[in-house]
Motif scaffolding. Structure first.
Motif, mmCIF file in Angstrom:
data_model
loop_
_atom_site.group_PDB
_atom_site.id
_atom_site.type_symbol
_atom_site.label_atom_id
_atom_site.label_comp_id
_atom_site.label_asym_id
_atom_site.label_seq_id
_atom_site.Cartn_x
_atom_site.Cartn_y
_atom_site.Cartn_z
ATOM 1 N N ALA A 223 1.150 -1.122 -0.556
ATOM 2 C CA ALA A 223 -0.126 0.048 -0.070
ATOM 3 C C ALA A 223 1.105 0.861 -0.215
ATOM 4 C CB ALA A 223 -1.228 -0.307 1.169
ATOM 5 N N SER A 224 2.109 1.449 0.556
ATOM 6 C CA SER A 224 2.660 2.308 0.636
ATOM 7 C C SER A 224 3.628 2.424 -0.679
ATOM 8 C CB SER A 224 4.275 2.011 1.272
ATOM 9 O OG SER A 224 5.438 0.770 1.103
ATOM 10 N N ALA A 225 3.081 2.045 -1.531
ATOM 11 C CA ALA A 225 3.376 2.345 -3.271
ATOM 12 C C ALA A 225 2.667 2.848 -4.501
ATOM 13 C CB ALA A 225 4.662 1.727 -4.102
ATOM 14 N N PRO A 226 1.606 2.684 -4.383
ATOM 15 C CA PRO A 226 0.440 2.672 -4.830
ATOM 16 C C PRO A 226 0.010 3.185 -6.564
ATOM 17 C CG PRO A 226 -0.543 4.969 -3.229
ATOM 18 C CD PRO A 226 1.545 4.096 -2.964
ATOM 19 N N ALA A 227 1.263 4.297 -6.488
ATOM 20 C CA ALA A 227 1.628 4.718 -7.731
ATOM 21 C C ALA A 227 2.400 3.400 -9.094
ATOM 22 C CB ALA A 227 2.527 5.868 -8.037
ATOM 23 N N ALA A 228 2.638 2.291 -8.068
ATOM 24 C CA ALA A 228 3.669 1.592 -9.398
ATOM 25 C C ALA A 228 2.293 0.646 -9.310
ATOM 26 C CB ALA A 228 4.762 0.664 -8.306
ATOM 27 N N LYS A 229 3.078 0.668 -10.406
ATOM 28 C CA LYS A 229 2.207 -0.009 -11.827
ATOM 29 C C LYS A 229 3.004 -1.594 -11.659
ATOM 30 C CE LYS A 229 -0.930 2.250 -14.351
ATOM 31 N NZ LYS A 229 -1.064 2.735 -15.518
ATOM 32 N N THR A 230 1.931 -2.687 -11.641
ATOM 33 C CA THR A 230 2.341 -4.903 -11.467
ATOM 34 C C THR A 230 3.073 -4.489 -13.185
ATOM 35 O OG1 THR A 230 1.130 -4.751 -9.572
ATOM 36 C CG2 THR A 230 1.968 -7.087 -10.816
ATOM 37 N N PRO A 231 3.965 -4.980 -13.092
ATOM 38 C CA PRO A 231 4.602 -5.074 -14.697
ATOM 39 C C PRO A 231 4.432 -6.459 -15.273
ATOM 40 C CG PRO A 231 6.126 -4.876 -13.375
ATOM 41 C CD PRO A 231 5.331 -4.219 -12.354
ATOM 42 N N THR A 232 4.068 -7.028 -16.225
ATOM 43 C CA THR A 232 4.337 -8.831 -16.246
ATOM 44 C C THR A 232 4.662 -8.974 -17.663
ATOM 45 O OG1 THR A 232 1.892 -8.705 -17.255
ATOM 46 C CG2 THR A 232 2.272 -8.787 -14.694
ATOM 47 N N ARG A 233 5.317 -9.760 -17.952
ATOM 48 C CA ARG A 233 5.981 -10.192 -19.731
ATOM 49 C C ARG A 233 5.566 -11.926 -20.109
ATOM 50 N NH1 ARG A 233 12.337 -8.148 -19.448
ATOM 51 N NH2 ARG A 233 10.902 -6.038 -19.262
ATOM 52 N N PRO A 234 4.724 -12.268 -20.814
ATOM 53 C CA PRO A 234 3.958 -13.431 -20.916
ATOM 54 C C PRO A 234 5.247 -14.519 -21.655
ATOM 55 C CG PRO A 234 3.182 -11.936 -22.854
ATOM 56 C CD PRO A 234 3.337 -10.937 -22.071
ATOM 57 N N GLY A 235 6.218 -13.469 -22.242
ATOM 58 C CA GLY A 235 7.295 -14.915 -22.667
ATOM 59 C C GLY A 235 6.232 -15.422 -24.383
ATOM 60 N N GLN A 236 6.952 -16.873 -24.421
ATOM 61 C CA GLN A 236 6.170 -17.454 -24.711
ATOM 62 C C GLN A 236 5.325 -18.768 -24.044
ATOM 63 O OE1 GLN A 236 8.372 -18.185 -28.758
ATOM 64 N NE2 GLN A 236 6.838 -17.601 -29.439
ATOM 65 N N VAL A 237 4.401 -19.927 -24.778
ATOM 66 C CA VAL A 237 4.230 -21.037 -23.595
ATOM 67 C C VAL A 237 4.134 -22.395 -25.003
ATOM 68 C CG1 VAL A 237 2.681 -20.467 -22.284
ATOM 69 C CG2 VAL A 237 1.981 -21.003 -24.445
#
Length: 251
Positions: A223-237
């Motif tokens: 909660a102390s860093a609400p401005a940061a967005k969660t990054p994701t990288r799907p790569g390949q499956v």
């Protein structure tokens, strides 16, 4: 743009050549009638092969887990608090436009809690309740945004994402064809090396798998860093097919 990559994972992890083979059952591929009672007798040596092939492609879905954990002095209070918090999470999923068919409750738990101290009897401290749902997302570009929205709505537990392909039947067909061609070619190699002319198929069975070469875990957002967005990288499956075959060596 979607990309696919074809790869041979495993040539022959286990090979056995036997002097004589008895009658054996024939297994059909999934989706066809099983022929478990059909027996094919072998007169010559038998070679057993196991070949795995995989096809890699871009994922078009992601599955995440989201839930709420609450604690209270009584079981009823813990469950009531949990229900109120989980209702906020579910309503947030609705507001994000996620189809309810893609949201499934995967676990509801209620457990007593104890304080364990060295040399003392455990002291009862209350109850912990948790409720978790599995959410399938078809827009993988929004996975991070959805996770952040769920935390903002009150989710205290997150897991995933697990990347996948909605319809990988084409990739399975490619992997199956390549595995069969490799199995047949290797069996014929053994026939030539041991002085036989060709091979006859006795049994074939298939197992299918699915793997994600790159899988990222979504951690709880502080909660102390609400401005940061969660990054994701799907790569390949990877979609993989393993064929187990038995061939008789014939003249």
């Amino acid at each position: 743009m979607s990309r696919t990559a074809f790869k041979s994972l495993l040539a022959v992890p286990a090979i056995a050549v036997m002097a004589m083979g008895a009658g054996v059952g024939v297994s059909a591929f999934p989706g066809t009638a099983m022929a478990a009672d059909v027996a094919v007798a072998s007169q010559g040596p038998v070679v057993e092969l196991q070949v795995m092939q995989q096809v890699a492609g871009d994922p078009d879905k992601a599955t995440v887990g989201a839930g709420v954990t609450t604690r209270a002095a009584t079981a009823q209070a813990a469950m009531q608090q949990n229900a109120a918090e989980m209702d906020k999470v579910l309503k947030r999923l609705d507001s994000l436009g996620i189809d309810r068919d893609y949201v499934q409750t995967t676990g509801i738990r209620l457990n007593p809690q104890y304080d364990y101290r060295n040399g003392e009897q455990p002291r009862f401290t209350g109850y912990e309740a948790s409720n978790t749902v599995s959410v399938e997302l078809r827009d993988i570009d929004k996975v991070g945004d959805v996770l952040d929205a769920l935390v903002a709505a009150g989710a205290t537990n997150l897991s995933g994402p697990e990347w996948g392909i909605v319809d990988d039947s084409g990739a399975r067909a490619q992997a199956r064809k390549a595995a069969w061609e490799q199995s047949l070619a290797q069996a014929r190699d053994y026939a030539r090396m041991t002085g036989y002319r060709d091979v006859k198929l006795l049994t074939v069975s298939e197992s299918m798998g699915f793997s994600a070469p790159v899988q990222e875990r979504a951690l709880m957002v502080q909660a102390s860093a609400p401005a940061a967005k969660t990054p994701t990288r799907p790569g390949q499956v990877s979609t993989q097919v393993t064929l187990s075959t038995r061939f008789e060596l014939v003249n």
